[in-house]
Each structure stands twice: as C-alpha cells, then as structure tokens.
Design an enzyme around this catalytic site. Structure first.
Site, PDB file in Angstrom:
ATOM      1  N   ALA A  63       0.854  -1.195   0.000  1.00 16.38           N
ATOM      2  CA  ALA A  63       0.000   0.000   0.000  1.00 16.38           C
ATOM      3  C   ALA A  63       0.886   1.241   0.000  1.00 16.38           C
ATOM      4  O   ALA A  63       2.045   1.183   0.421  1.00 16.38           O
ATOM      5  CB  ALA A  63      -0.876  -0.010   1.248  1.00 16.38           C
ATOM      6  N   GLY A 102       0.374  -5.173   0.853  1.00 14.34           N
ATOM      7  CA  GLY A 102      -0.678  -5.213  -0.162  1.00 14.34           C
ATOM      8  C   GLY A 102      -0.189  -5.810  -1.474  1.00 14.34           C
ATOM      9  O   GLY A 102      -0.977  -6.368  -2.240  1.00 14.34           O
ATOM     10  N   GLU A 105      -0.490  -9.374  -1.124  1.00 10.86           N
ATOM     11  CA  GLU A 105      -1.930  -9.663  -1.054  1.00 10.86           C
ATOM     12  C   GLU A 105      -2.552  -9.642  -2.450  1.00 10.86           C
ATOM     13  O   GLU A 105      -3.433 -10.454  -2.747  1.00 10.86           O
ATOM     14  CB  GLU A 105      -2.608  -8.665  -0.099  1.00 10.86           C
ATOM     15  CG  GLU A 105      -2.203  -8.924   1.357  1.00 10.86           C
ATOM     16  CD  GLU A 105      -2.651  -7.837   2.323  1.00 10.86           C
ATOM     17  OE1 GLU A 105      -2.304  -6.662   2.088  1.00 10.86           O
ATOM     18  OE2 GLU A 105      -3.349  -8.156   3.293  1.00 10.86           O
TER      19      GLU A 105
HETATM   20  N1  CAA Z   1       4.598   3.474   0.073  1.00 10.46           N
HETATM   21  C1  CAA Z   1       5.088   4.682  -0.239  1.00 10.46           C
HETATM   22  N2  CAA Z   1       6.405   4.913  -0.452  1.00 10.46           N
HETATM   23  C2  CAA Z   1       7.237   3.871  -0.329  1.00 10.46           C
HETATM   24  C3  CAA Z   1       6.792   2.573   0.000  1.00 10.46           C
HETATM   25  C4  CAA Z   1       5.396   2.390   0.209  1.00 10.46           C
HETATM   26  N3  CAA Z   1       4.878   1.208   0.499  1.00 10.46           N
HETATM   27  N4  CAA Z   1       7.861   1.748   0.050  1.00 10.46           N
HETATM   28  C5  CAA Z   1       8.932   2.492  -0.232  1.00 10.46           C
HETATM   29  N5  CAA Z   1       8.563   3.771  -0.467  1.00 10.46           N
HETATM   30  C6  CAA Z   1       9.426   4.880  -0.865  1.00 10.46           C
HETATM   31  C7  CAA Z   1      10.463   5.216   0.205  1.00 10.46           C
HETATM   32  O1  CAA Z   1       9.929   6.119   1.147  1.00 10.46           O
HETATM   33  C8  CAA Z   1      11.567   5.838  -0.599  1.00 10.46           C
HETATM   34  O2  CAA Z   1      11.182   7.161  -0.885  1.00 10.46           O
HETATM   35  P1  CAA Z   1      12.281   8.338  -0.986  1.00 10.46           P
HETATM   36  O3  CAA Z   1      13.178   7.916  -2.107  1.00 10.46           O
HETATM   37  O4  CAA Z   1      11.449   9.546  -1.252  1.00 10.46           O
HETATM   38  O5  CAA Z   1      12.966   8.366   0.345  1.00 10.46           O
HETATM   39  C9  CAA Z   1      11.501   5.070  -1.929  1.00 10.46           C
HETATM   40  O6  CAA Z   1      10.201   4.462  -1.978  1.00 10.46           O
HETATM   41  C10 CAA Z   1      12.531   3.960  -2.044  1.00 10.46           C
HETATM   42  O7  CAA Z   1      12.480   3.168  -0.860  1.00 10.46           O
HETATM   43  P2  CAA Z   1      13.804   2.747  -0.079  1.00 10.46           P
HETATM   44  O8  CAA Z   1      14.734   3.886   0.010  1.00 10.46           O
HETATM   45  O9  CAA Z   1      13.359   2.098   1.165  1.00 10.46           O
HETATM   46  O10 CAA Z   1      14.420   1.677  -1.089  1.00 10.46           O
HETATM   47  P3  CAA Z   1      15.005   0.234  -0.801  1.00 10.46           P
HETATM   48  O11 CAA Z   1      15.329  -0.341  -2.109  1.00 10.46           O
HETATM   49  O12 CAA Z   1      16.042   0.304   0.256  1.00 10.46           O
HETATM   50  O13 CAA Z   1      13.789  -0.614  -0.160  1.00 10.46           O
HETATM   51  C11 CAA Z   1      11.573  -1.515  -0.002  1.00 10.46           C
HETATM   52  C12 CAA Z   1      12.622  -0.852  -0.902  1.00 10.46           C
HETATM   53  C13 CAA Z   1      12.053  -2.917   0.419  1.00 10.46           C
HETATM   54  C14 CAA Z   1      10.299  -1.601  -0.793  1.00 10.46           C
HETATM   55  C15 CAA Z   1      11.386  -0.676   1.285  1.00 10.46           C
HETATM   56  O14 CAA Z   1      11.124   0.672   0.900  1.00 10.46           O
HETATM   57  C16 CAA Z   1      10.217  -1.102   2.134  1.00 10.46           C
HETATM   58  O15 CAA Z   1      10.360  -1.995   2.940  1.00 10.46           O
HETATM   59  N6  CAA Z   1       9.053  -0.456   1.962  1.00 10.46           N
HETATM   60  C17 CAA Z   1       7.905  -0.674   2.815  1.00 10.46           C
HETATM   61  C18 CAA Z   1       7.173  -1.914   2.421  1.00 10.46           C
HETATM   62  C19 CAA Z   1       5.963  -2.097   3.272  1.00 10.46           C
HETATM   63  O16 CAA Z   1       5.967  -1.918   4.483  1.00 10.46           O
HETATM   64  N7  CAA Z   1       4.846  -2.481   2.636  1.00 10.46           N
HETATM   65  C20 CAA Z   1       3.635  -2.700   3.325  1.00 10.46           C
HETATM   66  C21 CAA Z   1       2.816  -1.480   3.233  1.00 10.46           C
HETATM   67  S1  CAA Z   1       1.421  -1.591   4.282  1.00 10.46           S
HETATM   68  C22 CAA Z   1       0.278  -2.429   3.410  1.00 10.46           C
HETATM   69  O17 CAA Z   1       0.523  -2.885   2.339  1.00 10.46           O
HETATM   70  C23 CAA Z   1      -1.016  -2.476   4.131  1.00 10.46           C
HETATM   71  C24 CAA Z   1      -2.006  -3.382   3.524  1.00 10.46           C
HETATM   72  O18 CAA Z   1      -2.052  -4.556   3.826  1.00 10.46           O
HETATM   73  C25 CAA Z   1      -3.067  -2.845   2.688  1.00 10.46           C
END
Ligand code: CAA
Length: 699
Positions: A63, A102, A105
């Site tokens: 998400a 998500g 999912e």
């Molecule tokens: N939403 C919005 N922005 C996100 C994002 C997300 N889910 N995941 C990453 N980003 C953004 C980061 O903030 C970062 O932005 P900036 O460049 O502006 O700082 C950019 O994307 C790149 O991310 P990273 O610097 O972290 O890059 P990375 O390669 O080191 O890692 C990643 C990538 C593994 C995807 C890591 O960003 C991460 O773990 N993201 C979160 C994933 C997460 O928690 N997903 C679950 C979301 S909750 C959900 O999905 C709820 C549901 O069930 C409906």
C-alpha cells in the site's frame, strides 16, 4: 485511463504492467488503474488470461504508506483483490523484486504465482504498527497453514523465493525476464486447461491454541500490539466464513490505523529515510573511498574495521605493537566468525577478507595511500592530537581524517592539523559492526564534500547516519547524560535502579538504563564523570555517588560478573545486586534524603521528560538539524522503542503543553537538569509540534 497500468495484448493474454516508480506502491491511481484494466481485459474479445507484472524494481512494495492516516480512497485494496480473484479470466502474477504487504496480497488474489529466484515476498505491516489489511491474514494461512503464516506476518520478515516456493506462497520459481516468464507460464496453464484457483474458496486451515499464541506474540513484542493482533485476525480465517474473516481483518486494520503505535512506526519509517537527506548536501559529490585506515584495534576499532570489511572495503589497521596488532586481528576474526555463522558472508568471502582485505600494521607510513582514516584510540584530547599530527604527516592530500570520539571537540582536533577542512567525527556505537547508528560530527571547518563522504560511507556500511554538531556528547550521549542523571536523582529520592529498569522495559526499551550501563561497562561512565568533575561540569545540583561506589568495588557490570545486577547465572539470568541498595541507602542518609515511592508511570514520565527537554535543547541549538535526527539517534543507538517513533515523536503524541508544565514543576526541585528548553517553550506558545519543524526542515 490510468497511465500507471500499461495494457498490451499478447495472443489471448492481457498483460497489465505496473508503472509507479520507485517501488510500485499501490496508490489510489494504481488501484483504480488495475480495476479499470481488469474490466478492459474482461471486455476484450478473445482474452483468456491476465498477467500482472511490475515494471522497474518491484512487483509491488505494498500500500502507499503516504496515504495512511487519510480517508481511504476507493477502490479499496481488499475489494480490488476480491475483484481480481473473482474474475472469470485466469489471473497470473509474475513477481520480481519485492512483493510486500498489499503487494503480496494482490499476488495472493491471483490464481497462480510465479517468481524469479531473487524475488522476496512478505507481510511487513507489523513494522508499520498494522496487520495485513487486504486479505493477507485470511489467504496466507489457507495456503501455508496457520503457524508458518503467522510466523511470516508477526515477524514481518522478507521471505526469499526459494522459501516461498517451499511454503506454497508461490507456485513456480523460474529465472529470466518476469514478463516473458509470466507469459510462458500463463500459456502453459491455458494449454493444460488449468482451472481458476481462488484461495478464498479453499478450506480454512486447522486451529491452534489462539489465546496462548496471542500472549506469546504479545510478550515477544515488548508492548508492541500489532503482531499479536495478527493472531486474532488469523483466528477469524479459521473460525468464520471468508467474507466475515475479511471484514474482521479490515476492522482490526482500521482500528490499528488510529493508534499511536501506528503513528510512531510510520514516523520511524520515513525518518529513517529522511535522516541522511540534508539540504546542505544537495548536489555535493562525495570523495571516492576505496580503502580505509583504522587506528586502534580495541573493541571499537576492531568493530569499525569489521563493519568496513563486511561492506567490501579493504582495511589497514594500525596498532602500537605487533602483540597489540595480533590481539586486534583476533577480535576481528571473532567478529567475522560470527558473521559467517549467521550467514552474512560466505566461506569464500570470509577467506578473502582475512587473507587479502585486512592488513594489520604498526607503522603510520602504511596509511599513506588510504582514502579515509578513522581514529579509535583512547578518549583523551592529547592522545587524539598526537594521532592526528601523525596522520597529517603521512596521509595523502585529499584523504579524510575522522575521529571516533564520543565526547571530545572535533573542531579542536581539526584545528591541530594543517587540513581542518578534511577532518570530521564518525562516531560509531559499540559493537560497531552490529549497531546501526553513525553520528557524523561536523565541525565548522569541515568541507561539504567531506561531510557528504561521511554520509556515503555510512550508507555503504549499512548505517543510519545522523548529522550532529559539535558539543560535549554530540546528540546521543549529551541527551543520555541528562536522562541518566534524572534517573539517578529519582534513585536518590526513593526509586531503585531495578524499578526504573522495569518501568522502562515495560515502556518498550529492550533494557533499562542500569542494565544497559552494566552491559556497556560501568568504568566508561565512571571515567566520564571523573572528567566532568575535573572540568567543573555538573548536571544536577546533587551529584549521585552510588555509581562510583560500585566501581570502587571493582564492579564494572557484565564483564566483571557484577554491577547493578549479579550475573553469576549468566547475562539472561541477572538478579539485582543487593549491595547497590546499601550504597544508595547510605548516600540518602548522608544527604539527609527521606525516600519516597515512585510509580512506574511517574518514573517513565520523568525519565522521558528529561530526554525530551534535552533533545529540544539539542535541536534548538542546531546540534541536531531536525527533531527527526534526534528520534533516529535514540532509535538506532540507544534502544528506544521503535513503536513510540522516537522521543520527540512521543512528545508530540502525548502533548507538549503537559510535558512543559511537568518540566517546570520538576525545575523547582533541580534547575540544573530541568531548565525548560527555549524551543519547547516556543513550540507550546505557538501551538506547534516537533513534527511541524520536521516538515519545515524537509530537504
Ligand atoms: N509506500 C510509499 N512509499 C514507499 C513505499 C510504500 N509502500 N515503500 C517504499 N517507499 C518509498 C520510500 O519512502 C523511498 O522514498 P524516498 O526515495 O522519497 O525516500 C523510496 O520508496 C525507495 O524506498 P527505499 O529507500 O526504502 O528503497 P530500498 O530499495 O532500500 O527498499 C523496499 C525498498 C524494500 C520496498 C522498502 O522501501 C520497504 O520496505 N518499503 C515498505 C514496504 C511495506 O511496508 N509495505 C507494506 C505497506 S502496508 C500495506 O501494504 C497495508 C495493507 O495490507 C493494505
């Protein structure tokens, strides 16, 4: 039609390509695009299957976290996933990069899943203070069984493709271009007449002892609630029809969305990324660092060297004698053996590091060609200055000279060299190859590209780097000195170190301050206190002496088997050291103090108020650029519980006005510790928060 989802037709397969860089977060536009493209595919004559594939780095990172806390916009993800799963077409996911939250999912809503070997999947919502909110708690256990599914979602860990295949999360693992592989797989499935396969229609998994699982997960989370709520959500997948389970999951998800823990954890997520994003570094090119020098091979120097070696940098380590050099090598070998055991490096990497990348020397001239040197010698200005004079003499022009000092004036160290612009502080935390915090201490004389190089090195070493200005203790140790002093004062007034540790462990710290002091070594704090007394620096009007009494007995904490606690039964089986209470009682009697009781809530309030007040001073004086820099320092260097977001996020959540009024009341007792921070007073007067300052300071 949304440009976030490409549509192209390959024979009887419609390919939906996701284009939402950098990580294909499932924003409203992406959800709408997927919905519309599904409709388009279903209306497209001759289409029999849909392939969903991500462009760029990932399938979906989940998400869009930026949308959290706002009113959810339609189409909602659970409905979209139901819509995908309910399609009459055969839907296939081809996954690469990450499929998280998500994102996984969505894949679980598809009828078949393929992943490339480097793909990683997971449900990391617990790290954001949430549970999977789009069917993950209902669909995953139906294919993995309850316990493996719960393990994945309560830890939030990333699962590699090979393991995902074993767990049944994906159906096939193949190497190559995800779109090409996905097309071939979809064609195979069509040719074989494979049926649509909806996980929601599969039978629920077998039940477990839900209450026991809930309690076990809750205890492990040290007060974090979201992992335990995964258990309750999964319970509904077993006990209720799918649609009801989904609704129950959604309700828990929405309830958690309103919690302070969710706010704290999302603050931590974005701050962790924003912390190294400083306006002053925009457009500044770091210097190349291809080799590192380390001076001193004690615990700290060996840890720094290990950290660099593990990141692939060759290290030349200087010690004073061959014997000291051997001891340093031994420490590094011990650290590397641990990394090998934990699978962080392969046998081949381990051998290369020891045989080729590590050089232990005793002559400064061996450092002539290194790009950056970090000094980690005895914490005394005169010693540091001698080392820097030598470095100034032997290091090539343009080499960066860094000190790992924890307290000393890096500006003064820089001024003692002929190249102050090339000098900065790189303050690691022990054990340096494990702890993630790196304070980058910037004296006024440092050149911008030297600072940028510090941040680039931090990134290469996998650290969370925080910019700190020069003052006694920089960000972290300066704040620590004050809240530790507040704790010592509470002890003089009637609390015990053991009650204080218990209260703070219940607040979420892995260890309370006195258990931490035992771990770090009580002699370290003793040396600092002696130095400060000699300099006439005293935080509190009453100088607590019971910590000195312990040291005078030779009790330095875990390393001597005794400190505040007795470790005769091992580190995990610590028991209070009764002697401590005797020292405290004697000191109270000596100082004429009548002890009073402190509740856990009072302990936490006072301890946190001291932390917040000093943190506000650190921000107000520009030692930390933004409140979030303090938050990340405490989170990554001092065990502050992530789900509170950091001390200043915590302060915003509990309310600055009430905190300030408590601080003013405490100040009446002891103005040294409690003089209110001008910045805190200003924020309260303006009705603003620390987070407002974070937003203003955004790069
Ligand atoms: N939403 C919005 N922005 C996100 C994002 C997300 N889910 N995941 C990453 N980003 C953004 C980061 O903030 C970062 O932005 P900036 O460049 O502006 O700082 C950019 O994307 C790149 O991310 P990273 O610097 O972290 O890059 P990375 O390669 O080191 O890692 C990643 C990538 C593994 C995807 C890591 O960003 C991460 O773990 N993201 C979160 C994933 C997460 O928690 N997903 C679950 C979301 S909750 C959900 O999905 C709820 C549901 O069930 C409906």
């Amino acid at each position: 039609m949304s440009d976030k989802i490409g549509y192209d037709r390959v024979g009887d397969i419609a390919v939906l390509s996701v284009r939402n860089p950098p990580v294909n977060a499932l924003s409203q536009a992406v959800r709408q695009g997927l919905w519309d493209r599904m409709e388009q595919a279903e209306a497209d004559d001759g289409v029999r299957a849909v392939l969903i594939v991500g462009e760029g780095r990932a399938f979906f990172a989940g998400a869009d976290i930026k949308e959290f806390g706002k009113t959810p916009l339609e189409p909602w993800l659970p409905n979209l996933i139901n819509r995908i799963e309910g399609s009459p077409l055969l839907v296939v996911a081809a996954m690469h990069g990450v499929s998280l939250g998500g994102g996984l999912e969505v894949a679980l809503g598809c009828h078949y899943r393929l992943a490339v070997p480097s793909a990683r999947v997971g449900l990391p919502e617990v790290h954001l203070g949430l549970i999977p909110g789009a069917g993950g708690t209902q669909r995953l256990p139906r294919i993995t069984g309850v316990e493996p599914g719960l393990e994945v979602m309560t830890t939030g860990r990333h699962v590699g493709a090979a393991e995902a295949l074993k767990l049944g999360i994906i159906d096939v693992m193949r190497d190559g271009d995800p779109k090409e592989l996905g097309l071939a797989y979809a064609q195979e499935l069509l040719a074989a007449g494979a049926p649509r396969r909806a996980i929601s229609e599969m039978p629920p998994p077998a039940a477990i002892d839900w209450d026991a699982a809930f309690e076990a997960v809750l205890a492990k989370g040290r007060g974090q609630i979201s992992p335990a709520w995964c258990v309750r959500a999964v319970q509904t997948s077993v006990e209720k029809p799918f649609a009801e389970g989904l609704a129950a999951e959604r309700q828990i998800f929405m309830d958690l969305m309103q919690t302070d823990q969710r706010k704290g954890m999302i603050h931590a997520f974005f701050s962790e990324r924003a912390v190294s994003n400083l306006p002053e570094l925009k457009g500044v090119t770091p210097r190349a660092v291809e080799s590192l020098g380390v001076i001193g091979g004690g615990t700290m120097g060996a840890g720094i060297a290990t950290s660099a070696l593990l990141a692939g940098l060759p290290v030349t380590l200087l010690e004073m004698s061959a014997e000291a050099g051997e001891a340093a090598r031994g420490r590094i070998e011990g650290n590397l053996a641990g990394a090998l055991k934990r699978g962080k490096i392969s046998d081949a990497q381990h051998a290369t590091i020891l045989n080729k990348a590590l050089h232990v020397v005793t002559d400064y001239s061996a450092l002539g060609q290194v790009d950056l040197v970090i000094e980690a010698v005895f914490e005394e200005m005169a010693v540091k200055k001698t080392v820097f004079a030598e470095l100034d003499r032997v290091c090539k022009p343009g080499a960066i000279l860094a000190s790992n000092t924890s307290y000393l004036d890096v500006g003064e160290i820089a001024a003692g060299t002929s190249r102050p612009a090339d000098v900065l502080g790189l303050h690691f935390f022990s054990p340096a190859h494990v702890m993630k915090l790196l304070e980058i201490v910037v004296p006024d004389s440092a050149a911008p590209d030297v600072v940028a190089t510090g941040f680039a090195l931090g990134k290469q070493l996998g650290k969370v780097s925080v910019r700190a200005g020069v003052c006694d203790g920089f960000i972290g140790n300066r704040i620590l000195a004050v809240y530790r002093s507040a704790a010592d004062q509470m002890i003089l007034d009637g609390a015990s170190p053991f009650e204080i540790d218990k209260a703070l462990e219940a607040f979420g710290f892995a260890m309370g301050p006195y258990a931490v002091a035992d771990l770090a070594g009580l002699d370290i704090g003793w040396a600092v206190r002696k130095r400060k007394r000699a300099e006439g620096v005293q935080i509190s009007a009453r100088d607590a002496e019971f910590p000195d009494r312990l040291c005078e007995q030779g009790h330095f904490g875990q390393k001597t088997g005794k400190g505040y606690y007795d470790y005769a039964g091992g580190a995990k089986a610590r028991v209070p050291n009764a002697e401590v209470l005797e020292f405290i009682a004697a000191e109270r009697a000596d100082k004429g103090i009548t002890p009073r009781d402190f509740s856990h809530a009072q302990i936490v309030r006072k301890y946190m108020a001291a932390m917040v007040n000093e943190a506000a001073k650190v921000v107000g004086e520009g030692i930390a650029r933004r409140p979030l820099d303090v938050d990340m320092t405490l989170l990554f260097g001092y065990g502050f519980p992530r789900y509170h977001g950091g001390p200043l996020k915590w302060a915003d959540i509990v309310g600055l006005e009430g905190l300030l009024s408590d601080i003013k009341a405490y100040a009446a007792e002891d103005p040294g510790v409690w003089a209110p921070a001008p910045l805190l007073e200003q924020l309260v007067a303006d009705g603003r928060t620390f987070d407002d300052l974070n937003k203003e300071g955004a790069a």
